[in-house]
Design a protein around this motif. Structure first.
Motif, PDB file in Angstrom:
ATOM      1  N   GLY A  15       0.775  -0.933   0.035  1.00 33.32           N
ATOM      2  CA  GLY A  15      -0.090  -0.049   0.025  1.00 33.32           C
ATOM      3  C   GLY A  15       0.827   1.137  -0.086  1.00 33.32           C
ATOM      4  O   GLY A  15       2.149   1.135   0.102  1.00 33.32           O
ATOM      5  N   PRO A  16       0.247   2.536  -0.072  1.00 26.92           N
ATOM      6  CA  PRO A  16       1.008   3.815  -0.299  1.00 26.92           C
ATOM      7  C   PRO A  16       1.369   4.199   1.082  1.00 26.92           C
ATOM      8  O   PRO A  16       0.605   4.136   2.161  1.00 26.92           O
ATOM      9  CB  PRO A  16       0.213   4.472  -0.938  1.00 26.92           C
ATOM     10  CG  PRO A  16      -1.538   4.140  -0.342  1.00 26.92           C
ATOM     11  CD  PRO A  16      -1.157   2.754  -0.431  1.00 26.92           C
ATOM     12  N   THR A  17       2.562   4.737   1.037  1.00 21.95           N
ATOM     13  CA  THR A  17       3.130   5.629   2.367  1.00 21.95           C
ATOM     14  C   THR A  17       4.483   6.364   2.095  1.00 21.95           C
ATOM     15  O   THR A  17       5.138   5.916   1.342  1.00 21.95           O
ATOM     16  CB  THR A  17       3.323   4.533   3.536  1.00 21.95           C
ATOM     17  OG1 THR A  17       3.548   5.449   4.585  1.00 21.95           O
ATOM     18  CG2 THR A  17       4.614   3.765   3.285  1.00 21.95           C
ATOM     19  N   MET A  18       4.325   7.570   2.746  1.00 21.17           N
ATOM     20  CA  MET A  18       5.501   8.343   2.575  1.00 21.17           C
ATOM     21  C   MET A  18       6.015   8.491   1.253  1.00 21.17           C
ATOM     22  O   MET A  18       7.436   8.730   1.085  1.00 21.17           O
ATOM     23  CB  MET A  18       6.865   7.828   3.601  1.00 21.17           C
ATOM     24  CG  MET A  18       6.123   7.417   4.927  1.00 21.17           C
ATOM     25  SD  MET A  18       7.758   6.770   5.760  1.00 21.17           S
ATOM     26  CE  MET A  18       6.886   5.854   7.265  1.00 21.17           C
ATOM     27  N   GLY A  19       5.232   8.781   0.269  1.00 24.88           N
ATOM     28  CA  GLY A  19       5.620   8.914  -1.001  1.00 24.88           C
ATOM     29  C   GLY A  19       6.197   7.713  -1.970  1.00 24.88           C
ATOM     30  O   GLY A  19       6.790   7.766  -2.852  1.00 24.88           O
ATOM     31  N   THR A  20       6.044   6.541  -1.181  1.00 19.23           N
ATOM     32  CA  THR A  20       6.527   5.344  -1.853  1.00 19.23           C
ATOM     33  C   THR A  20       5.548   4.186  -1.479  1.00 19.23           C
ATOM     34  O   THR A  20       4.283   4.412  -1.182  1.00 19.23           O
ATOM     35  CB  THR A  20       7.977   5.018  -1.474  1.00 19.23           C
ATOM     36  OG1 THR A  20       8.267   3.736  -2.096  1.00 19.23           O
ATOM     37  CG2 THR A  20       7.876   4.782   0.038  1.00 19.23           C
ATOM     38  N   ARG A  21       5.855   3.121  -1.378  1.00 18.71           N
ATOM     39  CA  ARG A  21       4.926   1.980  -0.973  1.00 18.71           C
ATOM     40  C   ARG A  21       5.430   0.974   0.009  1.00 18.71           C
ATOM     41  O   ARG A  21       6.817   0.732   0.358  1.00 18.71           O
ATOM     42  CB  ARG A  21       4.442   0.947  -2.349  1.00 18.71           C
ATOM     43  CG  ARG A  21       3.798   1.811  -3.295  1.00 18.71           C
ATOM     44  CD  ARG A  21       3.075   0.830  -4.241  1.00 18.71           C
ATOM     45  NE  ARG A  21       2.092   0.097  -3.884  1.00 18.71           N
ATOM     46  CZ  ARG A  21       0.702   0.665  -3.912  1.00 18.71           C
ATOM     47  NH1 ARG A  21       0.554   2.005  -4.040  1.00 18.71           N
ATOM     48  NH2 ARG A  21      -0.177   0.035  -3.283  1.00 18.71           N
ATOM     49  N   TRP A  22       4.749   0.562   0.951  1.00 20.81           N
ATOM     50  CA  TRP A  22       5.060  -0.453   1.927  1.00 20.81           C
ATOM     51  C   TRP A  22       4.624  -1.793   1.284  1.00 20.81           C
ATOM     52  O   TRP A  22       3.923  -2.048   0.427  1.00 20.81           O
ATOM     53  CB  TRP A  22       4.399  -0.212   3.383  1.00 20.81           C
ATOM     54  CG  TRP A  22       2.919  -0.285   3.383  1.00 20.81           C
ATOM     55  CD1 TRP A  22       2.030   0.729   2.974  1.00 20.81           C
ATOM     56  CD2 TRP A  22       2.053  -1.476   3.478  1.00 20.81           C
ATOM     57  NE1 TRP A  22       0.529   0.245   3.128  1.00 20.81           N
ATOM     58  CE2 TRP A  22       0.790  -1.107   3.341  1.00 20.81           C
ATOM     59  CE3 TRP A  22       2.404  -3.008   3.439  1.00 20.81           C
ATOM     60  CZ2 TRP A  22      -0.119  -1.959   3.337  1.00 20.81           C
ATOM     61  CZ3 TRP A  22       1.318  -3.943   3.411  1.00 20.81           C
ATOM     62  CH2 TRP A  22       0.121  -3.603   3.603  1.00 20.81           C
ATOM     63  N   SER A  23       5.404  -2.915   1.759  1.00 19.04           N
ATOM     64  CA  SER A  23       5.059  -4.381   1.510  1.00 19.04           C
ATOM     65  C   SER A  23       5.177  -5.072   2.478  1.00 19.04           C
ATOM     66  O   SER A  23       6.102  -4.936   3.610  1.00 19.04           O
ATOM     67  CB  SER A  23       6.132  -4.649   0.057  1.00 19.04           C
ATOM     68  OG  SER A  23       7.400  -4.618   0.611  1.00 19.04           O
ATOM     69  N   ALA A 174       4.247 -15.019  12.856  1.00 20.97           N
ATOM     70  CA  ALA A 174       5.666 -15.008  13.406  1.00 20.97           C
ATOM     71  C   ALA A 174       6.520 -14.945  12.259  1.00 20.97           C
ATOM     72  O   ALA A 174       7.733 -14.830  12.746  1.00 20.97           O
ATOM     73  CB  ALA A 174       5.710 -16.133  14.276  1.00 20.97           C
ATOM     74  N   GLY A 175       6.442 -15.240  11.161  1.00 18.66           N
ATOM     75  CA  GLY A 175       7.402 -15.286   9.999  1.00 18.66           C
ATOM     76  C   GLY A 175       6.919 -14.268   9.046  1.00 18.66           C
ATOM     77  O   GLY A 175       5.787 -14.337   8.253  1.00 18.66           O
ATOM     78  N   ALA A 176       7.726 -13.380   8.433  1.00 22.09           N
ATOM     79  CA  ALA A 176       7.355 -12.486   7.506  1.00 22.09           C
ATOM     80  C   ALA A 176       8.518 -11.660   7.045  1.00 22.09           C
ATOM     81  O   ALA A 176       9.515 -11.484   7.735  1.00 22.09           O
ATOM     82  CB  ALA A 176       6.283 -11.451   8.124  1.00 22.09           C
ATOM     83  N   LEU A 177       8.377 -10.883   5.977  1.00 22.41           N
ATOM     84  CA  LEU A 177       9.279  -9.870   5.316  1.00 22.41           C
ATOM     85  C   LEU A 177       8.565  -8.687   5.221  1.00 22.41           C
ATOM     86  O   LEU A 177       7.607  -8.852   4.323  1.00 22.41           O
ATOM     87  CB  LEU A 177      10.161 -10.343   4.134  1.00 22.41           C
ATOM     88  CG  LEU A 177      11.036  -9.665   3.876  1.00 22.41           C
ATOM     89  CD1 LEU A 177      12.284  -9.466   4.700  1.00 22.41           C
ATOM     90  CD2 LEU A 177      11.745 -10.388   2.413  1.00 22.41           C
ATOM     91  N   VAL A 178       8.969  -7.500   5.754  1.00 19.07           N
ATOM     92  CA  VAL A 178       8.305  -6.375   5.508  1.00 19.07           C
ATOM     93  C   VAL A 178       9.047  -5.145   5.009  1.00 19.07           C
ATOM     94  O   VAL A 178      10.440  -5.233   5.460  1.00 19.07           O
ATOM     95  CB  VAL A 178       7.476  -5.925   6.618  1.00 19.07           C
ATOM     96  CG1 VAL A 178       6.226  -6.825   7.051  1.00 19.07           C
ATOM     97  CG2 VAL A 178       8.371  -5.643   7.677  1.00 19.07           C
ATOM     98  N   GLY A 179       8.901  -4.128   4.410  1.00 16.76           N
ATOM     99  CA  GLY A 179       9.830  -3.077   3.920  1.00 16.76           C
ATOM    100  C   GLY A 179       8.930  -2.204   3.313  1.00 16.76           C
ATOM    101  O   GLY A 179       7.762  -1.894   3.006  1.00 16.76           O
ATOM    102  N   ILE A 180       9.694  -0.827   3.452  1.00 14.61           N
ATOM    103  CA  ILE A 180       9.336   0.308   2.825  1.00 14.61           C
ATOM    104  C   ILE A 180      10.460   0.849   1.902  1.00 14.61           C
ATOM    105  O   ILE A 180      11.607   1.336   2.507  1.00 14.61           O
ATOM    106  CB  ILE A 180       8.894   1.394   3.796  1.00 14.61           C
ATOM    107  CG1 ILE A 180       7.559   0.911   4.480  1.00 14.61           C
ATOM    108  CG2 ILE A 180       8.505   2.699   3.251  1.00 14.61           C
ATOM    109  CD1 ILE A 180       7.443   1.977   5.894  1.00 14.61           C
ATOM    110  N   ASP A 181      10.211   0.945   0.585  1.00 16.89           N
ATOM    111  CA  ASP A 181      11.397   1.638  -0.250  1.00 16.89           C
ATOM    112  C   ASP A 181      12.839   0.976  -0.016  1.00 16.89           C
ATOM    113  O   ASP A 181      13.744   1.868   0.056  1.00 16.89           O
ATOM    114  CB  ASP A 181      11.326   3.311   0.198  1.00 16.89           C
ATOM    115  CG  ASP A 181      11.900   3.964  -0.916  1.00 16.89           C
ATOM    116  OD1 ASP A 181      12.067   3.476  -2.068  1.00 16.89           O
ATOM    117  OD2 ASP A 181      12.417   5.000  -0.784  1.00 16.89           O
TER     118      ASP A 181
END
Length: 326
Positions: A15-23, A174-181
């Protein structure tokens, strides 16, 4: 129990955030409804943006910036947490990481307004005190002892990544990979028991190619570089990373610095600090602090060489580094 009931399904949300996207990438049992998780993830980064954005005039950070010197300003918990961490890393880095560079960031055109020559001159001529000497935090209140323009672009995205991770944990994932830009954090392991793999990007402004691969478990990674966001002055590209001593973009710096840390906010801020310090002073401080860092440097022939610090980056020739249980 049937195979169908235990099958793990891959979910890739964004989704969108801070002028970029989160995942967010994770696996859940068959039949899992990701809609509530998606909504919670979006709300978590919206909260960070609402509190810490310099692009929103009504954000809590901009309200603090507008407050008169000496006034006690009540700020929300998350903003206060990031301010406190920013001041801590600012002090530990000798001011190389400074959240008080908002005037320079704006003047050079890296904020919501175009670059302004008058603002650039003022930013470079200003007598500066680092934010950790100017900002005081007492309970839920913050006070400025002298004029300062706060900017959290070097830490807020990392903190947003941490909020994504915390939100998934709150939902039992408990298991995931998250990121922003490009700032990433790994939770646990993949369903197959393997670590999450993340590419360290080569510092190439024209294309996205991997330089090396990290395998992460319960760790975060952030990169600060000169090849994605810049201004051009007299035919020379200048990085968005500010030199606190000059009130201007760095003139000479590594092509990029990648840091692996416990949280993404810490990795984000330290990557900026080491970028400012450069490969010699930066590597020395990284060793002193026990940081895992990779400096990518450009040679005269435009090739790239690496200087590694810490357990994960012992030498350039190590194409794969792992970070388990940092």
């Amino acid at each position: 129990m049937s195979k169908m009931s235990t099958e793990m399904v891959r979910h890739a949300l964004n989704g969108p955030t801070m002028g970029t996207r989160w995942s967010a990438l994770f696996f859940a049992p068959n039949g899992f409804d990701p809609s509530p998780v998606h909504a919670a993830l979006q709300a978590s980064v919206d909260e960070v943006d609402d509190q810490m954005s310099t692009w929103k005039p009504d954000s809590d950070l901009m309200r603090l910036n507008a407050a008169p010197v000496g006034t006690q300003v009540m700020v929300p918990d998350r903003l206060r947490e990031v301010l406190r961490l920013g001041l801590e890393i600012g002090r530990a880095s000798g001011g190389a990481f400074d959240i008080g560079m908002g005037d320079a960031v704006t003047a050079w055109g890296f904020g919501p307004e175009a670059a302004a020559p008058e603002g650039i001159s003022a930013a470079m001529a200003a007598t500066r005190r680092p934010a950790h000497e100017v900002l005081g935090i007492d309970g839920d209140q913050v006070r400025k002892s002298s004029p300062i323009a706060l900017d959290l672009n070097g830490i807020a995205k990392g903190y947003g990544v941490d909020r994504l991770a915390e939100t998934l944990r709150d939902h039992g994932i408990a298991g995931a990979l998250v990121g922003i830009d490009g700032e990433m954090r790994a939770l646990g392991l993949r369903p197959d028991g393997k670590a999450w793999t993340i590419a360290v990007e080569a510092p190439d402004p024209d294309r996205r190619t991997p330089h090396s691969i990290l395998a992460l478990q319960d760790a975060a990674v952030a990169t600060s570089g000169d090849y994605r966001h810049w201004v051009e002055v007299q035919g020379r590209r200048l990085s968005h990373t500010m030199d606190p001593k000059r009130g201007a973009p760095l003139i000479a710096s590594p092509a990029s610095v990648t840091v692996v840390a416990r949280t993404c906010a810490e990795a984000d801020a330290w990557a900026t600090a080491l970028m400012v310090l450069g490969p010699d002073a930066g590597a020395a401080l990284a060793r002193k602090r026990g940081l895992d860092a990779l400096f990518l440097l450009r040679n005269d022939d435009r090739s790239t060489r690496g200087v590694g610090v810490g357990r994960l980056f012992p030498e350039e020739s190590a194409a794969i580094a792992s970070a388990e249980g940092r």
